[in-house]
Design an enzyme around this catalytic site. Structure first.
Site, PDB file in Angstrom:
ATOM      1  CG  ASP A 151      -0.161   0.451   2.438  1.00 20.41           C
ATOM      2  OD1 ASP A 151       0.758  -0.405   2.916  1.00 20.41           O
ATOM      3  OD2 ASP A 151      -0.478   1.359   3.144  1.00 20.41           O
TER       4      ASP A 151
ATOM      5  CG  ASP B 272       3.763  -0.767   4.952  1.00 20.03           C
ATOM      6  OD1 ASP B 272       3.324  -1.107   3.866  1.00 20.03           O
ATOM      7  OD2 ASP B 272       3.037  -0.313   5.840  1.00 20.03           O
TER       8      ASP B 272
ATOM      9  CD  GLU C  80       4.210   5.292   4.557  1.00 17.76           C
ATOM     10  OE1 GLU C  80       4.283   4.294   4.466  1.00 17.76           O
ATOM     11  OE2 GLU C  80       4.040   5.977   5.282  1.00 17.76           O
TER      12      GLU C  80
ATOM     13  CE1 TYR D 263      -4.489   2.365   4.830  1.00 25.62           C
ATOM     14  CE2 TYR D 263      -2.995   0.621   5.295  1.00 25.62           C
ATOM     15  CZ  TYR D 263      -3.286   1.885   4.775  1.00 25.62           C
ATOM     16  OH  TYR D 263      -2.263   2.429   3.877  1.00 25.62           O
TER      17      TYR D 263
END
Length: 505
Positions: free
Chosen positions: A84, A87, A477, A235
Site C-alpha cells: 500500500d 512498507d 510516504e 486501516y
C-alpha cells in the site's frame, strides 16, 4: 434542493472571490506542465509497488520478486497485489479502494488516457487479479497479508522480508462488510474497464462482485471489530460499514444495470445513512463519492428518484470552493493547497480533486451548475480548482517543488519507502536484515532507487512547508490511493489543458 441563487450580482461576487483565490495562489509559479509525462510516471509508480512474481515487461528494474509464498500458511494463493505504501504489508481495504478509483478514472476519462490507456489497465488488473484470488473461496475475503506491527519494526526490502506473512480473513463468523463491499465495488468497477478489451475477464469480475457483495450484505459488521488487533490503527474503519454497502451497490448497479441494486439503494438509503451530511471521501469514508457517482444518473435524466444524492453532491462541492461556502469543509494554504488536518494530506488533495473533476464532467454534459444557496458555481470553476491542485503537486507551489518523484527538476529524494531507500538487489545481492536497514533509514543521503511517479503525503498544514526527510512519514510516504485518482486527473488535463473547456470523454 438547495435554494436558487438570489441574484446575478451575488453569483458574480462569489465567482470573483474564487477567481481571485486561484489567481493569487497561481502566482507562486506558472509552469506549463507535461501532463502526459506526469500520467506515464503516475502509472509507473504502481510497478514499484508490485508484490509477487514480476512479469517480463516490468519497467521498474530495481525491484525483484517478493512475497512468493503469500497465503501458503492458509492453504491459499495470495501472491501478487500491491504494497500500500512504504512498507511490505498487503492491506486489502486500501488496495480495493485503489482499484476502484483507478477504474473510475478510466471509465470517465478513458479516451483522455491516449497511449497510456493499456498501461493503466495493467495497473488495475494487477490489483484485481489479486482481489480475485482473495475472494476465490465462497463467503470469505482474505483482507491482509503480513503482520503490520512486526513489519513496521523492520526496515528491509520486500525481496528480503522475513517477518510473519500472517493471513487475515473475514467470513460469516468474523464479518467485514466494509472491506468486502469495497472489494465488490472494485471488482464491479473494473468489470466496466475490461468490458470491451476482455469480455470474459469482465464477466468473471462482475460475477465475483455480485457474490462478494451478497456476502458483505448478509453478514453485516465492521472488519475492525473482527480483526481489530491486526488492522488497527493502520486501516481501522472509523466510519462504519454502512457507506461501503451503499458504495458497493452503486457500483454494481452501474456495472450490471440490474434493477435489484437500484432497489437496494432505495430500500437502504435511510438505514445505511445515505442522507447523512458527511462531507468526506477516502479509503475509510465513501459518502461524498456515493453522492457524486449516483448524481450522474440524475443529471443524465435517468433517475429522478435519486435527486437527494444530487443535492448532497452540490452541497459537498460548495464546501470545497473558496469564497462560495460559509461553511467550508477544508482549508487552503497561502500557496493554494487544499488541506485537512492529519497526515498524508495529498490523499485528500487527489481524491477530492477527482470528485470535483468527475462532477464537473457530469454537470457539463447536463448543462448544469452547482447550487450553493445564494450563489452557484459553474463546471469550469470546479475544473479550475481541481487543476490548481494538480499544478501544486507538479510544482506550482511556494517551494517550486514537484511532489511527484521523478517529475520536474526538484522533487522529494528521501521518501519514506523501504524498497526505494535500501540498495537494490542488483547493487547489493546480500540480504539486508530487519535491523540492518536502520542505518539506511537514518541516513541523510538521498534514496538510491527512484520510485518514479510516487506522490508523497506533502505539506500537512497552512505553512506550505515540506521536510524532505524519511523519518517524517506523514509527509514523505507515498501511497497507492494518492496516485489512483491522480491518474484520471492527469489523463483529463493532458487532453483538456484549458479548464474552461466543457465536458470530458
Amino acid at each position: 434542493m438547495p435554494a436558487a441563487p438570489r441574484s446575478v450580482k451575488e453569483m458574480a461576487a462569489a465567482e470573483v472571490v474564487l477567481a481571485a483565490m486561484l489567481l493569487s495562489s497561481a502566482a507562486v509559479a506558472a509552469a506549463q506542465h507535461d501532463y502526459g509525462d506526469a500520467l506515464h510516471k503516475c502509472i509507473l509508480f504502481f510497478e514499484g509497488q508490485r508484490s509477487g512474481r514480476l512479469p517480463p515487461d516490468q519497467r521498474v528494474r530495481w525491484r525483484r520478486d517478493s512475497g512468493l509464498h503469500d497465503g501458503a500458511a492458509a492453504g491459499v494463493d495470495l501472491t501478487g497485489g500491491y504494497y500500500d505504501a512504504g512498507d511490505n504489508v498487503k492491506f486489502g481495504f486500501p488496495m480495493a479502494f485503489t482499484a476502484t478509483l483507478m477504474s473510475w478514472g478510466l471509465i470517465d476519462f478513458g479516451r483522455s488516457f491516449g497511449p497510456h490507456k493499456e498501461e493503466a489497465r495493467k495497473a488495475v488488473r494487477w490489483a484485481t487479479d489479486y482481489l480475485m484470488k482473495a475472494t476465490a473461496r465462497p463467503n470469505t475475503v482474505y483482507v491482509q497479508v503480513g503482520d503490520a506491527f512486526r513489519d513496521h519494526a523492520c526496515w528491509e526490502r520486500p525481496e528480503d522480508m522475513d517477518t510473519p506473512r500472517t493471513v487475515y480473513k473475514v467470513d460469516p463468523s468474523h464479518p467485514g462488510s466494509d472491506v468486502a463491499a469495497e472489494t465488490a465495488a472494485a471488482l464491479a468497477a473494473a468489470s466496466i474497464v475490461f468490458r470491451d478489451s476482455d469480455p470474459a475477464y469482465s464477466k468473471r469480475l462482475l460475477d465475483r462482485a455480485v457474490a462478494v457483495f451478497a456476502f458483505a450484505d448478509k453478514h453485516r459488521g465492521p472488519y475492525s471489530s473482527s480483526l481489530h488487533a491486526a488492522v488497527c490503527p493502520c486501516y481501522c474503519d472509523y466510519s462504519g460499514y454502512q457507506d461501503e454497502l451503499l458504495w458497493g451497490a452503486a457500483w454494481l448497479h452501474k456495472a450490471s444495470r440490474r434493477r435489484e441494486y437500484r432497489e437496494y439503494i432505495k430500500r437502504n438509503e435511510v438505514v445505511l445513512g445515505a442522507s447523512d451530511a458527511i462531507n468526506e471521501f477516502g479509503w475509510d469514508n465513501k459518502h461524498a463519492g456515493i453522492n457524486v457517482l449516483i448524481s450522474k444518473e440524475v443529471l443524465m435524466g435517468k433517475d429522478e428518484y435519486f435527486q437527494s444524492f444530487r443535492v448532497n453532491a452540490d452541497n459537498f462541492m460548495c464546501t470545497l470552493l473558496p469564497g462560495i461556502s460559509n461553511h467550508p469543509q477544508i482549508q487552503y494554504s497561502p500557496g493554494g493547497l487544499l488541506f485537512k488536518v492529519g497526515s498524508s494530506n495529498m490523499q485528500h488533495v487527489t481524491q477530492l480533486s477527482f470528485l470535483l473533476l468527475a462532477y464537473s464532467n457530469y454537470l457539463s454534459h447536463a448543462g448544469g451548475r452547482v447550487s450553493c444557496g445564494s450563489s452557484s458555481a459553474s463546471p469550469a470553476q470546479l475544473r479550475r480548482v481541481a487543476k490548481r491542485q494538480v499544478g501544486y503537486i507538479l510544482g506550482d507551489n511556494p517551494l517550486r517543488m514537484s511532489y511527484m518523484v521523478g517529475y520536474g527538476a526538484r522533487f522529494p529524494r528521501r521518501i519514506h519507502h523501504r524498497a526505494s531507500s535500501l540498495p537494490s538487489v542488483a547493487a547489493h545481492p546480500a540480504r539486508i536484515g530487519c535491523k540492518a536497514g536502520a542505518a539506511y533509514y537514518a541516513s541523510p543521503a538521498p534514496n538510491p532507487n527512484l520510485l518514479v511517479g510516487a506522490v508523497v503525503g506533502g505539506p500537512s498544514d497552512a505553512s506550505d512547508a515540506f521536510p524532505d526527510a524519511r523519518a517524517v512519514f506523514e509527509q514523505s510516504e507515498p501511497t497507492t490511493y494518492i496516485n489512483a485518482p491522480l491518474m484520471g486527473l492527469l489523463a483529463y488535463f493532458s487532453a483538456h489543458p484549458n479548464p474552461a473547456e466543457s465536458g470530458g470523454d
